[in-house]
Design a protein around this motif. Structure first.
Motif, PDB file in Angstrom:
ATOM      1  N   VAL A  88       0.761   3.252  -7.666  1.00  0.00           N
ATOM      2  CA  VAL A  88       0.878   4.318  -8.741  1.00  0.00           C
ATOM      3  C   VAL A  88       1.448   5.390  -8.053  1.00  0.00           C
ATOM      4  CG1 VAL A  88      -0.395   6.167  -9.721  1.00  0.00           C
ATOM      5  CG2 VAL A  88      -1.361   3.834  -9.695  1.00  0.00           C
ATOM      6  N   PHE A  89       1.205   5.832  -6.906  1.00  0.00           N
ATOM      7  CA  PHE A  89       1.993   6.866  -5.936  1.00  0.00           C
ATOM      8  C   PHE A  89       3.521   6.828  -5.915  1.00  0.00           C
ATOM      9  CE2 PHE A  89       3.917   7.715  -1.836  1.00  0.00           C
ATOM     10  CZ  PHE A  89       4.031   9.196  -1.986  1.00  0.00           C
ATOM     11  N   ALA A  90       3.850   5.549  -5.730  1.00  0.00           N
ATOM     12  CA  ALA A  90       5.296   5.340  -5.385  1.00  0.00           C
ATOM     13  C   ALA A  90       6.274   4.902  -6.715  1.00  0.00           C
ATOM     14  CB  ALA A  90       5.672   4.167  -4.172  1.00  0.00           C
ATOM     15  N   GLY A  91       5.397   4.276  -7.544  1.00  0.00           N
ATOM     16  CA  GLY A  91       6.047   3.695  -8.866  1.00  0.00           C
ATOM     17  C   GLY A  91       6.951   2.342  -8.490  1.00  0.00           C
ATOM     18  N   VAL A  92       6.563   1.712  -7.660  1.00  0.00           N
ATOM     19  CA  VAL A  92       7.209   0.301  -7.409  1.00  0.00           C
ATOM     20  C   VAL A  92       6.121  -0.793  -7.598  1.00  0.00           C
ATOM     21  CG1 VAL A  92       8.778   1.412  -5.652  1.00  0.00           C
ATOM     22  CG2 VAL A  92       6.532   0.536  -4.953  1.00  0.00           C
ATOM     23  N   THR A  93       6.665  -1.979  -7.362  1.00  0.00           N
ATOM     24  CA  THR A  93       5.803  -3.078  -7.518  1.00  0.00           C
ATOM     25  C   THR A  93       4.831  -3.183  -6.412  1.00  0.00           C
ATOM     26  OG1 THR A  93       7.396  -4.674  -6.402  1.00  0.00           O
ATOM     27  CG2 THR A  93       7.660  -4.156  -8.699  1.00  0.00           C
ATOM     28  N   ALA A  94       3.835  -3.973  -6.663  1.00  0.00           N
ATOM     29  CA  ALA A  94       2.724  -4.468  -5.881  1.00  0.00           C
ATOM     30  C   ALA A  94       3.309  -4.985  -4.613  1.00  0.00           C
ATOM     31  CB  ALA A  94       1.665  -5.016  -6.176  1.00  0.00           C
ATOM     32  N   THR A  95       4.211  -6.063  -5.124  1.00  0.00           N
ATOM     33  CA  THR A  95       4.990  -6.656  -4.015  1.00  0.00           C
ATOM     34  C   THR A  95       5.670  -5.805  -2.956  1.00  0.00           C
ATOM     35  OG1 THR A  95       5.205  -8.950  -5.577  1.00  0.00           O
ATOM     36  CG2 THR A  95       6.764  -8.699  -3.666  1.00  0.00           C
ATOM     37  N   ALA A  96       6.464  -4.978  -3.384  1.00  0.00           N
ATOM     38  CA  ALA A  96       7.215  -4.016  -2.301  1.00  0.00           C
ATOM     39  C   ALA A  96       6.177  -3.583  -1.735  1.00  0.00           C
ATOM     40  CB  ALA A  96       8.020  -2.936  -3.347  1.00  0.00           C
TER      41      ALA A  96
END
Length: 214
Positions: free
Chosen positions: A32-40
């Motif tokens: 949520v904080f970074a706006g990237v995928t869980a994999t990343a």
């Protein structure tokens, strides 16, 4: 509305800064904080755990699946807080002010020796190439971009390239700092090196080549 593609890739620094504020978090909270995928996020956290910057703990609440929470290790807490630029500048000026060249040389050698004590257990590898790669990884942790350049000609030795000077202000005032770097790299790699390019000469970085003696 922003999407994950609008966000810059998550970085070690952004995770460290987030954990400083939150003390601990889950993968979902970082997503949520970074706006990237869980994999990343997981890939970045895994690498930071391997570097001993982040630790993971299992949190069990009720009978549900356990939750993994991530927090800073002692090394992670200390990272980013060592800004000794002014002190280093003053100490270097005092070293260079020593008039006796022999005394100055011995002090420089002692300085390199003390720095080697710091690097000795952090730079791994048995071959020069492995040590170079380990040094690059270590400098990446310290936000100093290094790289190893390999020649297409296998007879040519690898080159250690420094894309940003670790001591920019000192180097601008006194190029003797380059000699210190050369001595330090020779000690770390266990082989002599020679400086073949310097940022102060208009190059896009500094380069050190091995100077093996048969």
């Amino acid at each position: 509305m922003s999407t994950s593609s609008d966000k810059a890739p998550i970085s070690d620094r952004s995770i460290i800064d987030f954990l400083r504020r939150t003390h601990s978090c889950t993968v979902g909270e970082l997503v949520v904080f970074a706006g990237v995928t869980a994999t990343a996020v997981r890939q970045r956290l895994r690498r930071m755990m391997e570097q001993d910057f982040v630790v993971r703990k299992v949190e069990r609440i009720g009978r549900g699946r356990p939750t993994h929470r991530y927090s800073l290790s002692s090394a992670g807490v200390r990272s980013g807080g060592n800004n000794f630029e002014d002190l280093a500048k003053v100490l270097w000026e005092e070293l260079r002010a020593v008039e006796d060249p022999e005394v100055r040389k011995r002090l420089l050698q002692r300085l390199v020796g003390r720095m080697m004590e710091i690097y000795r257990d952090k730079v791994k590898g048995t071959t020069v190439g492995e040590k170079m790669d380990s040094l690059v990884a270590l400098m990446e942790q310290r936000d100093v971009p290094f790289e190893v350049q390999m020649s297409e000609d296998e007879s040519q030795l690898p080159v250690l390239k420094i894309l940003a000077c670790p001591y920019p202000d000192l180097a601008e005032q006194d190029r003797a700092i380059c000699s210190l770097e050369k001595m330090l790299f020779s000690e770390i790699l266990g082989e002599g090196v020679r400086m073949t390019a310097c940022r102060l000469d208009g190059e896009n970085g500094c380069a050190f080549e091995l100077s093996l003696v048969n």
